[in-house]
Design a protein around this motif. Structure first.
Motif, short mmCIF file in Angstrom:
data_model
loop_
_atom_site.label_atom_id
_atom_site.label_comp_id
_atom_site.label_asym_id
_atom_site.label_seq_id
_atom_site.Cartn_x
_atom_site.Cartn_y
_atom_site.Cartn_z
N GLY A 60 -10.25 -5.76 4.61
CA GLY A 60 -10.66 -4.96 3.46
C GLY A 60 -10.82 -3.48 3.74
O GLY A 60 -11.34 -2.74 2.93
N PRO A 91 -3.79 -5.60 -6.79
CA PRO A 91 -4.99 -6.41 -7.05
C PRO A 91 -5.15 -7.62 -6.14
O PRO A 91 -6.27 -8.08 -5.93
CB PRO A 91 -4.82 -6.84 -8.51
CG PRO A 91 -3.36 -6.77 -8.76
CD PRO A 91 -2.84 -5.67 -7.89
N GLN A 137 -4.65 -7.64 -2.94
CA GLN A 137 -5.07 -7.19 -1.62
C GLN A 137 -6.06 -6.03 -1.77
O GLN A 137 -5.80 -4.92 -1.33
CB GLN A 137 -3.86 -6.72 -0.80
CG GLN A 137 -2.83 -7.78 -0.55
CD GLN A 137 -1.56 -7.19 0.07
OE1 GLN A 137 -1.50 -6.04 0.43
NE2 GLN A 137 -0.54 -8.01 0.17
N PRO A 138 -7.22 -6.27 -2.39
CA PRO A 138 -8.15 -5.17 -2.64
C PRO A 138 -8.75 -4.62 -1.34
O PRO A 138 -8.86 -5.33 -0.35
CB PRO A 138 -9.23 -5.80 -3.51
CG PRO A 138 -9.19 -7.24 -3.15
CD PRO A 138 -7.75 -7.55 -2.83
N ILE A 139 -9.08 -3.35 -1.38
CA ILE A 139 -9.73 -2.73 -0.23
C ILE A 139 -11.15 -2.32 -0.61
O ILE A 139 -11.39 -1.84 -1.71
CB ILE A 139 -8.93 -1.53 0.32
CG1 ILE A 139 -8.70 -0.48 -0.75
CG2 ILE A 139 -7.63 -1.98 0.91
CD1 ILE A 139 -8.15 0.81 -0.22
N ALA A 140 -12.06 -2.54 0.30
CA ALA A 140 -13.46 -2.20 0.08
C ALA A 140 -13.78 -0.83 0.66
O ALA A 140 -14.66 -0.14 0.19
CB ALA A 140 -14.36 -3.25 0.71
N ARG A 178 -8.97 4.87 -3.64
CA ARG A 178 -9.32 3.47 -3.38
C ARG A 178 -9.27 2.64 -4.65
O ARG A 178 -8.70 1.55 -4.68
CB ARG A 178 -10.71 3.37 -2.74
CG ARG A 178 -11.06 1.95 -2.28
CD ARG A 178 -12.52 1.84 -1.87
NE ARG A 178 -13.40 1.95 -3.00
CZ ARG A 178 -13.65 0.94 -3.87
NH1 ARG A 178 -13.06 -0.23 -3.71
NH2 ARG A 178 -14.47 1.11 -4.88
N GLN A 179 -9.83 3.16 -5.73
CA GLN A 179 -9.84 2.43 -7.00
C GLN A 179 -8.42 2.25 -7.54
O GLN A 179 -8.08 1.18 -8.04
CB GLN A 179 -10.72 3.14 -8.02
CG GLN A 179 -12.18 3.04 -7.71
CD GLN A 179 -13.05 3.84 -8.67
OE1 GLN A 179 -12.55 4.55 -9.53
NE2 GLN A 179 -14.36 3.73 -8.50
N ASN A 232 -6.63 -0.42 -5.62
CA ASN A 232 -7.09 -1.75 -6.04
C ASN A 232 -6.51 -2.15 -7.39
O ASN A 232 -6.29 -3.33 -7.64
CB ASN A 232 -8.61 -1.80 -6.05
CG ASN A 232 -9.19 -1.87 -4.66
OD1 ASN A 232 -8.50 -2.21 -3.70
ND2 ASN A 232 -10.45 -1.51 -4.52
N GLN A 233 -6.24 -1.18 -8.27
CA GLN A 233 -5.59 -1.48 -9.54
C GLN A 233 -4.12 -1.85 -9.33
O GLN A 233 -3.61 -2.78 -9.97
CB GLN A 233 -5.67 -0.29 -10.49
CG GLN A 233 -7.03 -0.02 -11.04
CD GLN A 233 -7.06 1.28 -11.85
OE1 GLN A 233 -6.09 2.03 -11.90
NE2 GLN A 233 -8.19 1.53 -12.50
N TYR A 285 0.82 -1.21 0.00
CA TYR A 285 0.00 0.00 0.00
C TYR A 285 0.87 1.27 0.00
O TYR A 285 0.53 2.26 -0.64
CB TYR A 285 -0.96 0.02 1.18
CG TYR A 285 -1.99 -1.09 1.12
CD1 TYR A 285 -2.81 -1.23 0.01
CD2 TYR A 285 -2.13 -2.00 2.15
CE1 TYR A 285 -3.76 -2.24 -0.06
CE2 TYR A 285 -3.07 -3.00 2.10
CZ TYR A 285 -3.88 -3.12 0.99
OH TYR A 285 -4.81 -4.13 0.92
#
Length: 100
Positions: free
Chosen positions: A51, A83, A85-88, A75-76, A79-80, A27
């Motif tokens: 998440g 990938p 370890q995506p975060i909601a 956030r998007q 996530n790109q 991150y």
């Protein structure tokens, strides 16, 4: 005086922290790319669990910009860039809050 802790507890804590550090470093790298040299020194990853990524910023104007206008974009992009370890949910907080 506190009771001595078994070595197994220390090792478990060390391994848990090492995994967290490795996860956070992905991150950190993503934020370096997203925020750039000007903003990145003012933003720190303080937590990541289930998440949910928590960022702490050190100035009120930056907090207003990131939380009010750029939260979903960041956030998007994270996530790109990360990938596996995506975060909601991205939570941004102003430094000095929530530590008590």
């Amino acid at each position: 005086m506190a009771e001595p802790r078994p070595a197994a507890e220390f090792l478990r804590d060390i391994l848990r922290h090492a995994g967290t550090s490795k996860q956070r470093s992905a991150y950190h790298d993503a934020l370096d790319e997203i925020l750039g040299q000007r903003l990145r020194p003012h933003c720190q990853v303080v937590g990541c669990r289930g998440g949910r990524l928590v960022l702490e910023v050190d100035s009120a104007p930056l907090f207003a910009e990131l939380s009010g206008f750029r939260r979903e974009e960041i956030r998007q992009r994270i996530n790109q860039l990360v990938p596996n370890q995506p975060i909601a949910q991205l939570t941004i907080r102003l430094g000095g809050t929530g530590h008590v």
